[in-house]
Write a protein that holds these residues in place. Structure first.
Motif, short mmCIF file in Angstrom:
data_model
loop_
_atom_site.label_atom_id
_atom_site.label_comp_id
_atom_site.label_asym_id
_atom_site.label_seq_id
_atom_site.Cartn_x
_atom_site.Cartn_y
_atom_site.Cartn_z
N ASP A 120 14.34 47.82 54.26
CA ASP A 120 15.46 47.62 55.30
C ASP A 120 16.69 46.89 54.46
O ASP A 120 17.89 47.10 54.40
CB ASP A 120 15.31 47.25 56.64
CG ASP A 120 16.60 47.52 57.39
OD1 ASP A 120 17.20 48.62 57.48
OD2 ASP A 120 17.11 46.34 57.81
N SER A 121 16.24 45.58 53.89
CA SER A 121 17.26 44.72 53.38
C SER A 121 17.75 45.43 52.26
O SER A 121 18.81 45.48 51.83
CB SER A 121 16.48 43.52 53.20
OG SER A 121 16.34 42.67 54.49
N SER A 123 17.52 48.38 51.01
CA SER A 123 18.42 49.39 51.03
C SER A 123 19.95 49.17 51.55
O SER A 123 20.70 49.83 51.15
CB SER A 123 17.91 50.49 52.14
OG SER A 123 16.58 50.86 51.83
N LYS A 124 20.08 48.16 52.35
CA LYS A 124 21.48 47.62 52.99
C LYS A 124 22.17 47.08 51.53
O LYS A 124 23.38 47.26 51.17
CB LYS A 124 21.26 46.78 54.07
CG LYS A 124 20.95 47.60 55.33
CD LYS A 124 20.93 46.87 56.51
CE LYS A 124 20.70 47.57 57.80
NZ LYS A 124 20.47 46.66 58.78
N ARG A 127 23.41 49.77 49.38
CA ARG A 127 24.65 50.57 49.99
C ARG A 127 25.77 49.67 50.04
O ARG A 127 26.91 50.18 50.57
CB ARG A 127 24.18 50.99 51.26
CG ARG A 127 23.04 52.21 51.40
CD ARG A 127 23.12 52.76 52.50
NE ARG A 127 22.87 51.93 53.70
CZ ARG A 127 21.46 51.67 54.30
NH1 ARG A 127 20.56 52.26 53.44
NH2 ARG A 127 21.36 50.90 55.00
N GLU A 129 25.79 46.98 51.93
CA GLU A 129 26.16 46.47 53.48
C GLU A 129 25.03 44.96 53.59
O GLU A 129 24.74 44.70 52.73
CB GLU A 129 25.38 47.44 54.45
CG GLU A 129 26.08 48.84 54.36
CD GLU A 129 24.91 50.10 55.20
OE1 GLU A 129 24.04 49.54 55.69
OE2 GLU A 129 25.32 50.98 54.96
N PRO A 131 22.79 42.88 54.75
CA PRO A 131 21.50 43.02 55.39
C PRO A 131 21.04 41.99 56.50
O PRO A 131 21.80 41.03 56.60
CB PRO A 131 20.31 42.72 54.18
CG PRO A 131 21.19 41.57 53.48
CD PRO A 131 22.61 42.05 53.68
#
Length: 462
Positions: A120-121, A123-124, A127, A129, A131
């Motif tokens: 999740d970290s 991937s953010k 993008r 974003e 994390p």
């Protein structure tokens, strides 16, 4: 970072190579991960580095490094086909089983939760974003003592001269490679470049840039790019040969990004600076690369003839370009000639051009970077909200000349070489006195290019 006996045994057995995987390869939202373990000695173990999509550098502690190693090993068993729900469950199960050999008292649920937190970290971060985890970025200068190779190597696959003749479809006034000793040496064969690429993978390099000279002059370029698809790959080109068919072949060969040099939206100025009537071909190359769905950035070396840079940015914006870089002149090669020096901008002029360019890009959804260390100070860059460029020679990047010689960077072509990629053991190159001295200089992150020569106009202005 202090480690226990099991962690050290794992590190000694597994932290000897770079681990790589690609999540969601067909996109959107592709996440390419290179996990670069540190050099392991008898002392404490430094964090590994996770490099996300070739851009973001994230320190990863020992426990997450072990977890990520095992997760990547399991994911890569499914390379070449989509992962379904049953596959994902088996990946988690096998990862947990392997990790519990190191941490036998850690529950499966906690391990599975940490897998999710890591992915999740990352991937953010990919993008852009923020994390949820406090991941704590690290500067490459601080990490320098734990590195075994640079993260990027520039492959100068095409020479400026070949068989005694000029070997480029342009003759740029400011070409830093022209006129330098190692830029015109004999080119390595396809097989030799493939060997060189394999060596770079083995020593832990994660990114390669195909450059020259003009790399598209090589007929085997697609084969070399295809062979290097484990890496983050970039092509630096003048764009002249980027037809629609050529771009489709680049995409099929798995190129990650293309950087095209474009001097000006004014056809006469562009053609004068590149020394050939190639404006229309370069513009078509930009359009074709974008149409092929390849990530493209445009680089513009700034001088007195093209200092109305905002007009060029407006032109590029109309073509769909989002990512741009600009630079002062790299004062090596042709840029040391009187003709080039007479066109150099002073630091004050660079600052004025850069401020207007940044203002335009921020107002129009474009991303801009300035890439010349020492032309403007770090405080000015911070005021503009852009990264301050620093010298990365023998730290974040190195280069291999057409004949296989390893040099501190692709502009450093007239000095002493560090060794030959096919003939010299990598450890001897990396730990040579010259390489260590360059790396220590770069690690200070002070922002000055040691090759820069201050122009006459700047001395006069000062």
């Amino acid at each position: 970072m202090k480690v226990n006996k099991r962690e050290r045994e794992y590190a000694l057995s597994n932290f000897n190579e770079v681990y790589h995987t690609t999540l969601n390869p067909e996109g959107p939202g592709v996440v390419r991960i290179h996990l670069v373990p540190p050099v392991v000695d008898e002392g404490d173990i430094a964090p590994s580095l996770a490099i996300i999509n070739g851009q973001d550098i994230i320190p990863v502690n020992t426990s997450w490094s072990i977890l990520l190693c095992e997760f990547i090993k399991e994911v890569n068993k499914y390379a070449g086909r989509p992962i379904n729900d049953d596959d994902a469950a088996l990946i988690r199960k096998n990862t947990c089983k392997a990790v519990r050999k190191v941490y036998p008292f850690i529950g499966k649920k906690l391990i599975a939760d940490n897998i999710y937190r890591i992915m999740d970290s990352f991937s953010k971060v990919a993008r852009g974003e923020k994390p949820d985890e406090d991941i704590g970025y690290i500067t490459i200068g601080n990490y320098a003592p734990y590195m075994r190779a640079p993260h990027r190597v520039d492959l100068m696959v095409s020479a400026m001269e070949k068989d005694g003749k000029w070997h480029c479809n342009q003759k740029c006034i400011h070409c830093y490679a022209a006129g330098q000793t190692h830029s015109s040496e004999g080119e390595m064969t396809t097989e030799q470049w493939i060997r060189a690429i394999d060596i770079l993978k083995d020593v832990g390099v994660t990114q390669v840039t195909f450059t020259g000279g003009e790399p598209t002059m090589r007929e085997d370029l697609f084969e070399l790019i295809e062979h290097a698809k484990w890496f983050i790959t970039r092509l630096n080109t003048n764009g002249v040969l980027l037809t629609a068919d050529y771009c489709e072949k680049l995409k099929k060969a798995s190129i990650d990004s293309v950087q095209i040099t474009f001097y000006s939206c004014d056809e006469d100025i562009h053609n004068e600076l590149v020394g050939a009537p190639q404006f229309k071909n370069t513009v078509a190359g930009i359009e074709n690369t974008i149409a092929a769905g390849i990530s493209v950035s445009i680089n513009t070396p700034l001088c007195t003839l093209n200092k109305d840079y905002v007009k060029t940015l407006e032109f590029l914006k109309s073509k769909g370009v989002i990512y741009v870089t600009c630079s002062g002149l790299i004062t090596t090669g042709n840029a040391r000639t009187q003709r080039s020096e007479n066109l150099q901008l002073s630091s004050d002029e660079i600052r004025r051009v850069l401020k207007d360019a940044v203002d335009y890009c921020y107002a129009n959804g474009m991303e801009i970077n300035f890439t010349s260390p020492g032309w403007v100070d770090a405080d000015f860059c911070r005021e503009l909200g852009i990264m301050a460029p620093t010298c990365g020679a023998c730290l974040s990047n190195m280069a291999i000349t057409p004949g296989g010689n390893v040099v501190p960077c692709q502009s450093w072509l007239d000095g002493e070489v560090l060794g030959n990629i096919l003939e010299t053991d990598w450890d001897k190159i990396w730990n040579s006195e010259m390489c260590v001295n360059r790396r220590e200089y770069s690690a200070k992150m002070e922002g000055n290019c040691p090759l820069r020569i201050v122009s006459t106009s700047e001395v006069t202005e000062a």
